[in-house]
Design a protein around this motif. Structure first.
Motif, PDB file in Angstrom:
ATOM      1  N   ALA A 167      40.259 -43.018 -10.740  1.00  0.00           N
ATOM      2  CA  ALA A 167      40.313 -43.223 -12.228  1.00  0.00           C
ATOM      3  C   ALA A 167      39.158 -42.448 -12.859  1.00  0.00           C
ATOM      4  O   ALA A 167      38.187 -42.202 -12.278  1.00  0.00           O
ATOM      5  CB  ALA A 167      40.069 -44.591 -12.654  1.00  0.00           C
ATOM      6  N   ALA A 168      39.863 -41.640 -13.948  1.00  0.00           N
ATOM      7  CA  ALA A 168      38.720 -40.783 -14.711  1.00  0.00           C
ATOM      8  C   ALA A 168      38.037 -41.476 -15.703  1.00  0.00           C
ATOM      9  O   ALA A 168      37.805 -41.413 -16.773  1.00  0.00           O
ATOM     10  CB  ALA A 168      39.612 -39.876 -15.556  1.00  0.00           C
ATOM     11  N   LEU A 169      37.373 -42.613 -15.155  1.00  0.00           N
ATOM     12  CA  LEU A 169      36.185 -43.223 -15.893  1.00  0.00           C
ATOM     13  C   LEU A 169      34.670 -42.779 -15.683  1.00  0.00           C
ATOM     14  O   LEU A 169      34.485 -42.359 -14.753  1.00  0.00           O
ATOM     15  CB  LEU A 169      36.072 -44.903 -15.464  1.00  0.00           C
ATOM     16  N   THR A 170      33.880 -42.890 -16.929  1.00  0.00           N
ATOM     17  CA  THR A 170      32.619 -42.515 -17.046  1.00  0.00           C
ATOM     18  C   THR A 170      31.761 -43.559 -17.306  1.00  0.00           C
ATOM     19  O   THR A 170      32.165 -44.582 -17.967  1.00  0.00           O
ATOM     20  CB  THR A 170      32.283 -41.117 -17.674  1.00  0.00           C
ATOM     21  N   SER A 171      30.497 -43.251 -17.052  1.00  0.00           N
ATOM     22  CA  SER A 171      29.497 -44.600 -17.455  1.00  0.00           C
ATOM     23  C   SER A 171      28.167 -43.744 -17.713  1.00  0.00           C
ATOM     24  O   SER A 171      27.675 -42.697 -17.121  1.00  0.00           O
ATOM     25  CB  SER A 171      29.310 -45.406 -16.145  1.00  0.00           C
ATOM     26  N   PRO A 172      27.604 -44.425 -18.658  1.00  0.00           N
ATOM     27  CA  PRO A 172      26.056 -43.775 -19.005  1.00  0.00           C
ATOM     28  C   PRO A 172      24.983 -43.934 -17.768  1.00  0.00           C
ATOM     29  O   PRO A 172      23.881 -43.364 -17.861  1.00  0.00           O
ATOM     30  CB  PRO A 172      25.600 -44.676 -20.116  1.00  0.00           C
ATOM     31  N   PHE A 173      25.490 -44.908 -16.640  1.00  0.00           N
ATOM     32  CA  PHE A 173      24.599 -45.121 -15.573  1.00  0.00           C
ATOM     33  C   PHE A 173      24.923 -44.254 -14.611  1.00  0.00           C
ATOM     34  O   PHE A 173      24.306 -44.138 -13.459  1.00  0.00           O
ATOM     35  CB  PHE A 173      24.745 -46.533 -15.112  1.00  0.00           C
ATOM     36  N   VAL A 174      25.736 -43.168 -14.702  1.00  0.00           N
ATOM     37  CA  VAL A 174      25.878 -42.296 -13.513  1.00  0.00           C
ATOM     38  C   VAL A 174      26.364 -40.947 -14.186  1.00  0.00           C
ATOM     39  O   VAL A 174      26.543 -40.657 -15.208  1.00  0.00           O
ATOM     40  CB  VAL A 174      27.283 -42.613 -12.611  1.00  0.00           C
ATOM     41  N   HIS A 186      30.677 -39.996  -8.272  1.00  0.00           N
ATOM     42  CA  HIS A 186      29.731 -40.726  -9.109  1.00  0.00           C
ATOM     43  C   HIS A 186      28.512 -40.523  -8.568  1.00  0.00           C
ATOM     44  O   HIS A 186      28.069 -41.318  -7.572  1.00  0.00           O
ATOM     45  CB  HIS A 186      30.134 -41.991  -9.859  1.00  0.00           C
ATOM     46  N   GLU A 187      27.385 -40.255  -9.229  1.00  0.00           N
ATOM     47  CA  GLU A 187      25.856 -40.300  -8.728  1.00  0.00           C
ATOM     48  C   GLU A 187      25.240 -41.082  -9.679  1.00  0.00           C
ATOM     49  O   GLU A 187      24.966 -40.945 -10.763  1.00  0.00           O
ATOM     50  CB  GLU A 187      25.331 -39.030  -8.671  1.00  0.00           C
ATOM     51  N   PRO A 188      24.818 -42.257  -9.359  1.00  0.00           N
ATOM     52  CA  PRO A 188      23.951 -43.326 -10.087  1.00  0.00           C
ATOM     53  C   PRO A 188      22.894 -42.814 -10.359  1.00  0.00           C
ATOM     54  O   PRO A 188      21.958 -41.962  -9.595  1.00  0.00           O
ATOM     55  CB  PRO A 188      23.844 -44.581  -9.119  1.00  0.00           C
ATOM     56  N   GLU A 189      22.159 -43.277 -11.685  1.00  0.00           N
ATOM     57  CA  GLU A 189      20.824 -42.848 -12.180  1.00  0.00           C
ATOM     58  C   GLU A 189      19.869 -43.415 -11.299  1.00  0.00           C
ATOM     59  O   GLU A 189      20.161 -44.560 -10.501  1.00  0.00           O
ATOM     60  CB  GLU A 189      20.541 -43.422 -13.487  1.00  0.00           C
ATOM     61  N   GLY A 190      18.564 -42.862 -11.231  1.00  0.00           N
ATOM     62  CA  GLY A 190      17.555 -43.199 -10.344  1.00  0.00           C
ATOM     63  C   GLY A 190      17.337 -44.611 -10.542  1.00  0.00           C
ATOM     64  O   GLY A 190      16.934 -45.611  -9.720  1.00  0.00           O
ATOM     65  N   VAL A 243      18.320 -46.743 -18.821  1.00  0.00           N
ATOM     66  CA  VAL A 243      18.645 -45.409 -18.847  1.00  0.00           C
ATOM     67  C   VAL A 243      18.671 -44.627 -20.292  1.00  0.00           C
ATOM     68  O   VAL A 243      19.350 -45.112 -21.059  1.00  0.00           O
ATOM     69  CB  VAL A 243      20.048 -45.068 -17.962  1.00  0.00           C
ATOM     70  N   ILE A 244      17.585 -43.729 -20.470  1.00  0.00           N
ATOM     71  CA  ILE A 244      17.828 -43.275 -21.695  1.00  0.00           C
ATOM     72  C   ILE A 244      17.991 -41.805 -21.473  1.00  0.00           C
ATOM     73  O   ILE A 244      17.238 -40.950 -20.581  1.00  0.00           O
ATOM     74  CB  ILE A 244      16.307 -43.254 -22.243  1.00  0.00           C
ATOM     75  N   ARG A 245      18.892 -41.140 -22.100  1.00  0.00           N
ATOM     76  CA  ARG A 245      19.339 -39.796 -22.027  1.00  0.00           C
ATOM     77  C   ARG A 245      19.746 -39.120 -23.303  1.00  0.00           C
ATOM     78  O   ARG A 245      20.489 -39.638 -23.962  1.00  0.00           O
ATOM     79  CB  ARG A 245      20.609 -39.541 -20.920  1.00  0.00           C
ATOM     80  N   GLY A 246      19.108 -38.240 -23.658  1.00  0.00           N
ATOM     81  CA  GLY A 246      19.128 -37.613 -24.944  1.00  0.00           C
ATOM     82  C   GLY A 246      18.990 -38.582 -26.191  1.00  0.00           C
ATOM     83  O   GLY A 246      19.550 -38.367 -27.192  1.00  0.00           O
ATOM     84  N   GLY A 247      17.782 -39.399 -26.034  1.00  0.00           N
ATOM     85  CA  GLY A 247      17.484 -40.560 -26.774  1.00  0.00           C
ATOM     86  C   GLY A 247      18.465 -41.620 -27.173  1.00  0.00           C
ATOM     87  O   GLY A 247      17.930 -42.641 -27.650  1.00  0.00           O
ATOM     88  N   ALA A 248      19.585 -41.538 -26.511  1.00  0.00           N
ATOM     89  CA  ALA A 248      20.459 -42.826 -26.406  1.00  0.00           C
ATOM     90  C   ALA A 248      20.113 -43.705 -25.113  1.00  0.00           C
ATOM     91  O   ALA A 248      19.633 -43.236 -24.048  1.00  0.00           O
ATOM     92  CB  ALA A 248      21.835 -42.377 -26.283  1.00  0.00           C
ATOM     93  N   ALA A 249      19.959 -44.950 -25.456  1.00  0.00           N
ATOM     94  CA  ALA A 249      19.333 -45.926 -24.550  1.00  0.00           C
ATOM     95  C   ALA A 249      20.667 -46.901 -24.005  1.00  0.00           C
ATOM     96  O   ALA A 249      21.369 -47.314 -24.982  1.00  0.00           O
ATOM     97  CB  ALA A 249      18.235 -46.830 -24.648  1.00  0.00           C
TER      98      ALA A 249
END
Length: 401
Positions: A317-324, A282-286, A252-258
């Motif tokens: 829980a208020a957790l986030t992830s770069p994959f969602v 949470h909506e997972p990345e494609g 997953v690449i978003r805004g240049g960060a992988a």
């Protein structure tokens, strides 16, 4: 692009004229530029080629950045080309595996070869189409002797002295302007040939993200890639290019960060969990969905599935992830227009983003039924919740985190 246009363009005069021509975005801009160039005495073939390339260069900046300003394209070639930041990551895998010479079989306008040569590897770039190969030769000329370009069928190339191959089998009909899709088994070169080659030597094979995963040969790594919210490709890696113990990967690449998630095989889904108001959706990345690694993300987020077979997760829980992409739930409503409109009015919502999974609803038509008034904004998620035996349709009013 026709041969006459290419011949007119690939001259000092033609290339100088292209560099002096600004991008023509609108139809009126194109008409004015054509009139100006024709009045200056330039031939119809040259004018057509210059204007076409000026437009393509402007579009290509999204994939190639400032490199686009010295490259040449066809419409089909640009559409199918790998983004430079992704090509560079592929190239890094060749380098890290100790590869020094790569054959790019089906190089198109040279996007992947550009990434490979750009990190110091030698490239044999091959394309069966004469015009496309000529454009690739021009685009790769700055690398001098490190790149050799040939016009040939992939199947006819002598791979003696090549350490690994990159293949982008054509999934569309031949041509430089239009890109009509072909049947499931109409690939060039054929997938049987491609996978047989990958079994004999290290290979990276670029495929569409919706490719039938059951056709990926056993023992090869399947890596799905998403960039800025769009799932762009599946790459199948073989030999030393495939990482030990990795059968499935989501990059997953978003805004240049992988960020990358890997596993030996498909991950089992998490259990279905009740959606709580003031909880999180949470909506997972494609790429995560295609790689079937939703369960891995769910366990990391301490989340459950919103419903069986629906690629939404829920957690308290208020957790986030770069994959969602994460949303804070405001209200859970029945999927009925009056109830939704009442909630929109009470929250003063005038701008709404609509998302949906697992329900037969056309978001564009549904939007016309909504009364949007106010300065606030929100996201409306139309979906199913609960176990299969008791699933119900709901509208979730939420805010992006």
């Amino acid at each position: 692009m026709e041969q006459a246009e290419l011949t007119a363009l690939l001259t000092p005069k033609g290339l100088r004229l292209l560099d002096e021509t600004d991008a023509a975005e609108s139809s009126s801009d194109v008409a004015a530029a054509v009139s100006r160039l024709r009045s200056a005495g330039h031939s119809p073939d040259l004018v057509s080629a210059v204007i076409g390339q000026a437009r393509l260069r402007a579009k290509a900046r999204a994939k190639f950045g400032t490199f686009a300003d010295r490259m040449l394209f066809t419409r089909a070639g640009l559409e199918q080309a790998t983004r430079l930041e992704v090509a560079a990551r592929h190239a890094g895998r060749f380098r890290d595996a100790g590869v020094t010479r790569v054959a790019d079989l089906g190089c198109g306008i040279g996007g992947d070869a550009l990434g490979i040569a750009g990190i110091g590897l030698d490239v044999l770039a091959v394309d069966a189409d004469e015009i496309t190969a000529a454009l690739a030769a021009y685009n790769l000329a700055p690398f001098g002797g490190a790149v050799e370009v040939r016009c040939s069928r992939a199947e006819d190339v002598d791979l003696d002295g090549v350490d690994a191959v990159w293949l982008d089998p054509a999934r569309r009909s031949a041509g430089h302007s239009e890109t009509a899709r072909v049947g499931a088994d109409e690939w060039s070169p054929s997938l049987d040939w491609v996978f047989a080659l990958a079994a004999r030597m290290p290979a990276g094979i670029k495929l569409g993200p919706a490719f039938d995963r059951d056709r990926v040969p056993a023992g090869m790594e399947a890596q799905w890639i998403s960039v800025d919210g769009s799932t762009i490709e599946l790459v199948v890696w073989s030999g030393v290019l495939a990482r030990p113990g990795v059968g499935r990967a989501a990059l997953v690449i978003r805004g240049g960060a992988a960020h990358e998630l890997t596993a030996a095989a498909d991950a089992p889904d998490a259990e279905v969990r009740e959606l709580a108001v003031d909880g999180y959706l949470h909506e997972p990345e494609g790429a995560v969905i295609r790689a079937r690694l939703i369960g891995e993300v769910a366990r990391d987020l301490q989340a459950g599935m919103l419903a069986e077979g629906i690629a939404y997760l829920t957690s308290e829980a208020a957790l986030t992830s770069p994959f969602v992409q994460t949303f804070r739930v405001r209200e859970v409503l029945p999927l009925k227009v009056p109830a939704i409109n009442a909630a929109l009015a009470s929250n003063g919502i005038g701008t709404i983003e609509i998302k949906k999974r697992g329900v037969d609803v056309d978001p564009a038509q549904f939007r016309r039924k909504l009364r949007l008034r106010g300065d606030a904004s929100a996201t409306l998620i139309l979906t199913r919740v609960g176990p299969k035996s008791a699933a119900r349709r709901v509208a979730i009013l939420a805010d992006r985190v």
